[in-house]
Design an enzyme around this catalytic site. Structure first.
Site, PDB file in Angstrom:
ATOM      1  N   PHE A 141       5.502   0.813   3.017  1.00  0.00           N
ATOM      2  CA  PHE A 141       5.206   2.225   3.272  1.00  0.00           C
ATOM      3  C   PHE A 141       4.144   2.677   2.282  1.00  0.00           C
ATOM      4  O   PHE A 141       4.383   2.729   1.075  1.00  0.00           O
ATOM      5  CB  PHE A 141       6.439   3.130   3.138  1.00  0.00           C
ATOM      6  N   ASP A 226       1.080  -0.203  -5.556  1.00  0.00           N
ATOM      7  CA  ASP A 226       1.441   1.153  -5.128  1.00  0.00           C
ATOM      8  C   ASP A 226       2.726   1.535  -5.853  1.00  0.00           C
ATOM      9  O   ASP A 226       3.826   1.176  -5.439  1.00  0.00           O
ATOM     10  CB  ASP A 226       1.622   1.199  -3.604  1.00  0.00           C
ATOM     11  N   LYS A 255       3.310  11.361  -6.266  1.00  0.00           N
ATOM     12  CA  LYS A 255       4.652  11.949  -6.372  1.00  0.00           C
ATOM     13  C   LYS A 255       4.941  12.561  -7.751  1.00  0.00           C
ATOM     14  O   LYS A 255       4.498  13.660  -8.023  1.00  0.00           O
ATOM     15  CB  LYS A 255       5.688  10.910  -5.939  1.00  0.00           C
TER      16      LYS A 255
HETATM   17  C1  LIG Z   1       5.345   8.641  -0.635  1.00  0.00           C
HETATM   18  C2  LIG Z   1       4.594   7.377  -0.713  1.00  0.00           C
HETATM   19  C3  LIG Z   1       3.257   7.293  -0.294  1.00  0.00           C
HETATM   20  C4  LIG Z   1       2.542   8.443   0.373  1.00  0.00           C
HETATM   21  O1  LIG Z   1       2.488   9.590  -0.408  1.00  0.00           O
HETATM   22  P1  LIG Z   1       2.200  11.021   0.293  1.00  0.00           P
HETATM   23  O2  LIG Z   1       2.032  11.947  -0.877  1.00  0.00           O
HETATM   24  O3  LIG Z   1       3.375  11.345   1.142  1.00  0.00           O
HETATM   25  O4  LIG Z   1       0.952  10.861   1.080  1.00  0.00           O
HETATM   26  C5  LIG Z   1       2.610   6.095  -0.453  1.00  0.00           C
HETATM   27  N1  LIG Z   1       3.218   5.028  -1.005  1.00  0.00           N
HETATM   28  C6  LIG Z   1       4.496   5.070  -1.424  1.00  0.00           C
HETATM   29  C7  LIG Z   1       5.110   3.863  -2.040  1.00  0.00           C
HETATM   30  C8  LIG Z   1       5.227   6.237  -1.279  1.00  0.00           C
HETATM   31  O5  LIG Z   1       6.509   6.273  -1.654  1.00  0.00           O
END
Ligand SMILES: *Cc1c(COP(=O)(O)O)cnc(C)c1O
Length: 401
Positions: A141, A226, A255
């Protein structure tokens, strides 16, 4: 109709149905607790998918935001502003890196990482034009933009959004051999989550991340981590990769970087890698704005103390000990995770993850299900041990009903 029902009916009539929220309407929140429009209190065991690592209404973060609100909130990058240099310097230092490219949302930072890796591939590695490939993992994700869902393996995230962006190779998460076999001289990057949050808090096999580091170094491929959800204290360290002693070429952050106050994301890397950009080649109107920088600077200062990481490690040990006891009892099949972060697979006979979440809501505990019968537990790192224990008690009640 109750205040809750009215609010939900109205939201359903006037907002696109791209979410299916639990039927609770939050009016205020503090620390690990939220209060709904009818005055009921709920323990927040989701923490905005780690956007709220420091809790709701964190004093230090609100003070930093308030002070900046009164000075200047937005300049666009057309001009310098007096919080920008500090933000970039401090964030680079926290990451042990050299340069920062700020954006707003996580998906934008992932897009930035993809663009950076491709540009680096063409300009530095010498990949023929248009041939760059990025290796990603199954069940990843990384966000919701058109390019990012192009390399998702989740049918719900992908269906009806084609044509898809080419240039991505998907290999099974945790499988180093498959990654090695997928690699060619045109591979510019490997993009993975050190722990897959949305997939159900999947921790890869021991040695996998160190193996990815070794392989990418050998083949002159960028290791892009990520850490949007796994980073900034959640696992008991600043970065989840630290548990394996691994330093990537690029961190993608988001985040918690915005302290639950404003969206702040960034790509953090070396001067060689982020140095590929020239003026006009990438940008964002809001990226790196004064308000975002002021809040993120406070987040970085809080992380510098190490106290949140330590708390996540200690409370996390406690959480996993308690969940481990549940795993013996038949109601819980498996528990995964690290630090204050757990994916709990409930025995399907007890209901779907959604049903469990609804029953927990009735017990005043808020969690989010993911894929089938999995619930995810990720409280704010500031939660007290007593509150965490109270939440675990409610979980036991729901599972034994
Ligand atoms: C939440 C998340 C994203 C995307 O972030 P948004 O601010 O919702 O665009 C990308 N990678 C990971 C691992 C995430 O948890």
């Amino acid at each position: 109709m109750s205040a809750t029902e009215t609010a939900i009916a109205s939201a359903e009539a006037h907002s696109a149905h791209n979410y299916h929220p639990l039927p609770v309407v939050v009016a205020s929140a503090e620390g690990a607790w939220m209060t709904d429009v009818e005055g009921r209190h709920y323990l927040d065991l989701l923490a905005g998918y780690s956007a709220l690592n420091f809790g709701h209404g964190n004093r230090r973060l609100l003070d930093a935001a308030r002070a900046q609100l009164e000075r200047v909130t937005l300049t666009s990058r057309a001009f310098h502003h007096d919080r920008f240099a500090d933000f970039c310097t401090e964030l680079a230092e926290l990451c042990g890196m050299e340069m920062v490219l700020p954006m707003n949302t996580g998906a934008e930072a992932v897009e930035t990482a993809v663009k950076t890796a491709r540009k680096w591939g063409y300009r530095v590695k010498g990949v023929p034009d248009g041939m760059a490939k990025i290796i990603v993992a199954s069940d990843n994700f990384h966000g919701r933009t058109t390019t990012v869902i192009s390399f998702s393996t989740d049918p719900e995230a992908r269906a009806d959004y084609g044509p898809y962006t080419p240039g991505f190779e998907i290999v099974p998460y945790g499988d180093l051999t498959a990654m090695r076999e997928a690699m060619t001289e045109n591979t510019v990057a490997v993009l993975i989550e050190p722990i897959q949050g949305e997939a159900g808090v999947l921790v890869p096999p021991a040695g996998y991340l160190a193996g990815v580091r070794e392989l990418t170094r050998e083949r002159n491929v960028l290791f892009v981590a990520d850490e949007i959800q796994s980073g900034l204290g959640r696992t008991g360290r600043t970065f989840a990769l630290e548990h394996e002693g691994v330093v990537p070429d690029m961190y993608v952050l988001g985040k918690a970087l915005g302290g639950g106050v404003v969206p702040v994301s960034a790509v953090v890397s070396s001067a060689e890698i982020l140095g590929v950009f020239r003026p006009g080649e990438h940008g964002s109107t809001f990226g790196g704005n004064p308000l975002a920088c002021a809040v993120a600077l406070e987040v970085i200062a809080m992380l510098r103390t190490g106290e949140y990481q330590e708390r996540a490690a200690e409370l996390g040990d406690h959480l996993h000990r308690e969940l481990g006891l549940l795993a013996g009892g038949g109601a819980v099949e498996t528990v995964r995770g690290r630090g204050l972060w757990a994916g709990v697979d409930i025995a399907p006979a007890l209901g779907t993850g959604r049903q469990i979440s609804e029953r927990l809501m009735a017990e005043r505990v808020l969690v989010k299900d993911t894929h089938g019968s999995t619930i995810r537990i990720a409280p704010p790192l500031v939660i007290s041990k007593e509150d965490l224990d109270w939440g675990l008690d409610r979980l036991r009640t729901v599972l034994s009903a």
